[in-house]
Motif scaffolding. Structure first.
Motif, PDB file in Angstrom:
ATOM      1  N   ILE A  26       0.839  -1.203   0.000  1.00 46.53           N
ATOM      2  CA  ILE A  26       0.000   0.000   0.000  1.00 46.53           C
ATOM      3  C   ILE A  26       0.873   1.251   0.000  1.00 46.53           C
ATOM      4  O   ILE A  26       0.618   2.200  -0.752  1.00 46.53           O
ATOM      5  CB  ILE A  26      -0.963  -0.017   1.210  1.00 46.53           C
ATOM      6  N   ILE A  27       1.909   1.275   0.811  1.00 44.81           N
ATOM      7  CA  ILE A  27       2.799   2.439   0.868  1.00 44.81           C
ATOM      8  C   ILE A  27       3.488   2.668  -0.473  1.00 44.81           C
ATOM      9  O   ILE A  27       3.529   3.794  -0.975  1.00 44.81           O
ATOM     10  CB  ILE A  27       3.825   2.283   2.010  1.00 44.81           C
ATOM     11  N   VAL A  28       4.006   1.615  -1.075  1.00 47.73           N
ATOM     12  CA  VAL A  28       4.665   1.747  -2.375  1.00 47.73           C
ATOM     13  C   VAL A  28       3.672   2.219  -3.437  1.00 47.73           C
ATOM     14  O   VAL A  28       3.978   3.073  -4.267  1.00 47.73           O
ATOM     15  CB  VAL A  28       5.333   0.407  -2.784  1.00 47.73           C
ATOM     16  N   SER A  29       2.448   1.712  -3.397  1.00 49.65           N
ATOM     17  CA  SER A  29       1.417   2.133  -4.354  1.00 49.65           C
ATOM     18  C   SER A  29       1.057   3.606  -4.184  1.00 49.65           C
ATOM     19  O   SER A  29       0.919   4.334  -5.170  1.00 49.65           O
ATOM     20  CB  SER A  29       0.153   1.292  -4.188  1.00 49.65           C
ATOM     21  N   LEU A  30       0.900   4.068  -2.950  1.00 51.99           N
ATOM     22  CA  LEU A  30       0.570   5.472  -2.708  1.00 51.99           C
ATOM     23  C   LEU A  30       1.694   6.410  -3.130  1.00 51.99           C
ATOM     24  O   LEU A  30       1.438   7.474  -3.706  1.00 51.99           O
ATOM     25  CB  LEU A  30       0.230   5.690  -1.228  1.00 51.99           C
ATOM     26  N   VAL A  31       2.923   6.033  -2.874  1.00 46.58           N
ATOM     27  CA  VAL A  31       4.059   6.857  -3.311  1.00 46.58           C
ATOM     28  C   VAL A  31       4.094   6.921  -4.831  1.00 46.58           C
ATOM     29  O   VAL A  31       4.278   7.994  -5.426  1.00 46.58           O
ATOM     30  CB  VAL A  31       5.389   6.314  -2.740  1.00 46.58           C
ATOM     31  N   TRP A  35       3.537  10.300  -7.089  1.00 52.13           N
ATOM     32  CA  TRP A  35       4.596  10.692  -8.019  1.00 52.13           C
ATOM     33  C   TRP A  35       4.047  10.852  -9.437  1.00 52.13           C
ATOM     34  O   TRP A  35       4.377  11.804 -10.130  1.00 52.13           O
ATOM     35  CB  TRP A  35       5.708   9.659  -7.987  1.00 52.13           C
ATOM     36  N   LEU A  36       3.164   9.955  -9.859  1.00 51.89           N
ATOM     37  CA  LEU A  36       2.613  10.033 -11.212  1.00 51.89           C
ATOM     38  C   LEU A  36       1.622  11.176 -11.385  1.00 51.89           C
ATOM     39  O   LEU A  36       1.525  11.769 -12.461  1.00 51.89           O
ATOM     40  CB  LEU A  36       1.934   8.712 -11.582  1.00 51.89           C
TER      41      LEU A  36
END
Length: 131
Positions: A26-31, A35-36
């Motif tokens: 979840i953290i990697v997805s939100l970052v 960013w996008l």
């Protein structure tokens, strides 16, 4: 050389591993999403005068709101006010907002000794700097 057998993982270990992996995902997805979808726009700072002017002890308080609708943060935002009566600048004022991030708004007030309703009051953003 003998091979030692690894003990099998317990249910608690598998549950803990799964929850930790889910949180990390979840953290990697939100970052990545942030960013996008980041707005690569400079600050867009505007100031508006509120409708209610208060008079207290012969001084006139003119409330205002400053908003950053751009993508980047603005620092040292300078708000300027000019009171024109009969076509002449009779009073001026300056305010400085230290920090205004994207989508943030701040409120303040200018104080004049003459009634702003008897003339023309101009509010504008004078300057800002990028962090």
């Amino acid at each position: 050389m003998t091979k030692t057998e690894q003990p099998s993982r317990s249910i608690a270990e598998w549950v803990t591993f799964s929850v930790a992996s889910l949180i990390l995902g979840i953290i990697v997805s939100l970052v990545g999403y942030t960013w996008l979808n980041e707005k690569n726009q400079p600050p867009i700072v505007s100031v508006t005068k509120k409708q209610t002017i208060r008079e207290i002890n012969g001084q006139f308080y003119v409330p205002f709101e400053v908003v950053n609708s751009g993508g980047d943060t603005a620092e040292s935002v300078q708000i300027m006010a000019e009171l024109l009566i009969n076509g002449k600048v009779t009073e001026t004022g300056e305010q400085q907002i230290d920090f205004l991030s994207s989508g943030e708004s701040e409120e303040g007030a200018f104080i004049f000794s003459q009634n702003p309703r008897q003339g023309q009051l101009n509010l504008r953003v004078g300057s800002y700097k990028l962090p």
